[in-house]
Design an enzyme around this catalytic site. Structure first.
Site, PDB file in Angstrom:
ATOM      1  N   SER A   1      -9.763  -0.730   6.856  1.00 51.03           N
ATOM      2  CA  SER A   1      -9.214  -0.619   5.504  1.00 51.03           C
ATOM      3  C   SER A   1      -8.447  -1.817   4.970  1.00 51.03           C
ATOM      4  O   SER A   1      -8.130  -1.853   3.788  1.00 51.03           O
ATOM      5  CB  SER A   1      -8.317   0.609   5.409  1.00 51.03           C
TER       6      SER A   1
ATOM      7  N   SER B   1      -9.696   1.651   2.700  1.00 42.52           N
ATOM      8  CA  SER B   1      -8.867   2.440   1.811  1.00 42.52           C
ATOM      9  C   SER B   1      -7.796   1.623   1.081  1.00 42.52           C
ATOM     10  O   SER B   1      -7.217   2.131   0.138  1.00 42.52           O
ATOM     11  CB  SER B   1      -8.186   3.546   2.608  1.00 42.52           C
TER      12      SER B   1
ATOM     13  N   LYS C   1       0.851  -1.200   0.000  1.00 44.73           N
ATOM     14  CA  LYS C   1       0.000   0.000   0.000  1.00 44.73           C
ATOM     15  C   LYS C   1       0.881   1.243   0.000  1.00 44.73           C
ATOM     16  O   LYS C   1       1.866   1.318   0.754  1.00 44.73           O
ATOM     17  CB  LYS C   1      -0.889  -0.016   1.248  1.00 44.73           C
TER      18      LYS C   1
HETATM   19  N1  GLN Z   1     -13.194   3.887   6.070  1.00 41.76           N
HETATM   20  C1  GLN Z   1     -12.565   4.275   7.300  1.00 41.76           C
HETATM   21  C2  GLN Z   1     -12.146   5.723   7.216  1.00 41.76           C
HETATM   22  O1  GLN Z   1     -12.359   6.317   6.199  1.00 41.76           O
HETATM   23  C3  GLN Z   1     -11.392   3.387   7.588  1.00 41.76           C
HETATM   24  C4  GLN Z   1     -10.197   3.757   6.833  1.00 41.76           C
HETATM   25  C5  GLN Z   1      -8.979   2.983   7.221  1.00 41.76           C
HETATM   26  O2  GLN Z   1      -9.075   1.958   7.889  1.00 41.76           O
HETATM   27  N2  GLN Z   1      -7.824   3.514   6.831  1.00 41.76           N
HETATM   28  O3  GLN Z   1     -11.625   6.273   8.151  1.00 41.76           O
END
Ligand code: GLN
Length: 467
Positions: free
Chosen positions: A171, A147, A72
């Site tokens: 994410s 994400s 990532k």
């Molecule tokens: N969807 C969640 C957010 O937008 C989790 C994102 C993540 O785990 N980086 O904060």
């Protein structure tokens, strides 16, 4: 079947038997990338094929010798650009490797690509990347989840054998669920965050995204462990996560929290019933449990994560890292750089976070959210006095269509309803494929108590073998 379609474990066996070479594996991966990547957009950066092949051929001996891995693009890689999905870091090249990268390299793995993501990890659909959205390999009209959408899509599309993601509120697990692969969020502090660009430091955790549970264990064996460079790293012995993976789950007590059965359609409910039947056949027993503060988790999560993000992202100011927009005056440089180079969602969260932390509102918002967090953690502690594992869906729905939720942030935040509590409590959880809903993959989530990754992996492996 191309070599790119195999698991890491199978490729390692083929290497050992002399039946495949890293060059052949890399060639098959790049062939699939050539065919699919233009539509998927899973990568922000792909390293040249010959470079990856050459590194894989000459990698040091270790448990992942000759295995290319996609990372990532929120995790620092020495000499390889790391963007966080943001225009503000589009030309940033880290001068050191994150601890997880150092460990992977020492184990013989090779960085193959940097994967697309929601900017700084802020999103649930990968539509908040400044490098364009990632499409779901099962249907290009659908999102890959976020994400870590690029990391999940790349593995599902066999563009990568395995990848790393980061999980602040789901994410790793939610995109894994949307793309039909395996994603593990370890216990907070089990895997070093050193070199991960911080989104919300008290919630962030790096985890593997793989084709099966065994591969997740294999990668955890390499990346887990104490790191003196991360002050929140747990100084606790690691286990061999492959040990006992086959031992089954006879007598394991599983709880389905009453609160994790809401917002599901009939097909999703039928999936959950089937999961219970499968686990019972494997010898598990079911216990009714409750996580009574679940309905407050999303509010607490978004307050805490935005507050921490507003502090963490203060460093991107046009001075320290690459992109600078204006040099009229110091203030103009700060504000114009941040205004023009951060995406809408990032700006929304910085504003929310600074508001929640400001004097006069701190007690009402940030402090309150931390108190709720303590209650949520207690919910899990109480539940784990009765059961070994908790079971539920990773997300209330499967992947949705691109654009379907972009104009409605609150609706978008709702897709995290079953994942964020786990980060607030700091416990580990895995998402594995649990069937289909509306013709798309539907993720099954298993949650364990602190440092119970082995137990989670064993149950997930047993389920995977049985289905
Ligand atoms: N969807 C969640 C957010 O937008 C989790 C994102 C993540 O785990 N980086 O904060």
């Amino acid at each position: 079947m191309g070599l790119n379609e195999k698991t890491v474990h199978d490729i390692l066996s083929l290497y050992q038997q002399g039946e495949a070479t890293p060059t052949q594996v890399v060639a098959d991966l790049y062939q699939s990338i050539e065919a699919k990547e233009q539509s998927l957009n899973a990568f922000v950066k792909l390293l040249p094929q010959d470079e990856v092949a050459q590194q894989a051929e000459t990698a040091p001996d270790g448990p992942l010798k000759g295995i290319p891995i996609a990372i990532k693009d929120l995790i620092s890689t020495q000499g390889v650009g790391t963007t966080a999905g943001s225009q503000i870091l589009k030309d940033f090249v880290p001068i050191y490797d994150a601890t997880v990268i150092q460990r992977l390299k020492a184990a013989g793995a090779v960085v193959q690509a940097k994967t697309n993501l929601d900017e700084y990890g802020m999103g649930s659909s990968n539509e908040n990347s400044s490098f364009g959205p990632v499409r779901n390999p099962h249907n290009p009209d659908y999102v890959a989840g976020g994400s870590s959408g690029g990391s999940a899509a790349a593995v599902a599309a066999h563009e990568a054998l395995a990848s790393l993601g980061t999980d602040t509120g789901g994410s790793v697990r939610q995109p894994a669920a949307f793309c039909g692969v395996v994603g593990l969020k370890p216990t907070y502090g089990r895997v070093s965050r050193y070199g991960q660009i911080a989104y919300a430091s008290s919630l962030d955790q790096i985890g593997p995204i793989t084709k099966n549970v065994r591969d997740a264990a294999l990668i955890m064996n390499v990346i887990a462990g104490h790191d003196p460079l991360d002050t929140t790293s747990l100084n606790v012995e690691t286990e061999d996560y492959l040990d006992g993976l086959e031992n089954g789950i006879e007598g394991v007590r599983i709880g389905i929290p009453a609160e994790y059965q809401q917002g599901l359609n009939d097909e999703a409910k039928a999936c959950m019933q089937q999961w219970q039947v499968n686990f019972e056949k494997l010898g598990a027993t079911f216990v009714e449990v409750s996580l009574p503060h679940t309905s407050y988790a999303l509010s607490a999560y978004y307050l805490i994560s935005c507050s921490e993000a507003s502090a963490n992202l203060a460093r991107f100011d046009g001075v320290r890292y690459t992109t600078r927009v204006s040099d009229k005056s110091l203030n103009d440089m700060f504000s114009e750089t941040r205004d023009q180079c951060f995406g809408e969602e990032v700006k929304r969260r910085i504003m929310l976070g600074t508001y929640a932390l400001s004097s006069g509102y701190y007690d009402a918002f940030y402090k309150k959210a931390q108190q709720v967090r303590a209650l949520i953690t207690k919910d899990f502690n109480d539940a784990f006095e009765q059961v070994d594992l908790l079971l539920g869906p990773t997300s209330p729905t499967p992947a949705f269509k691109l654009g379907e939720k972009t104009d409605d942030p609150v609706n978008m935040y709702l897709s995290d309803v079953y994942t964020v509590s786990i980060n607030l409590a700091g416990v580990p959880a895995i998402s594995i494929p649990g069937g289909q809903v509306d013709g798309m993959p539907f993720g099954l989530q298993l949650i364990g108590d602190h440092l119970q990754e082995s137990k989670i992996l064993r149950a997930a492996h047993a389920f995977e073998q049985s289905s």
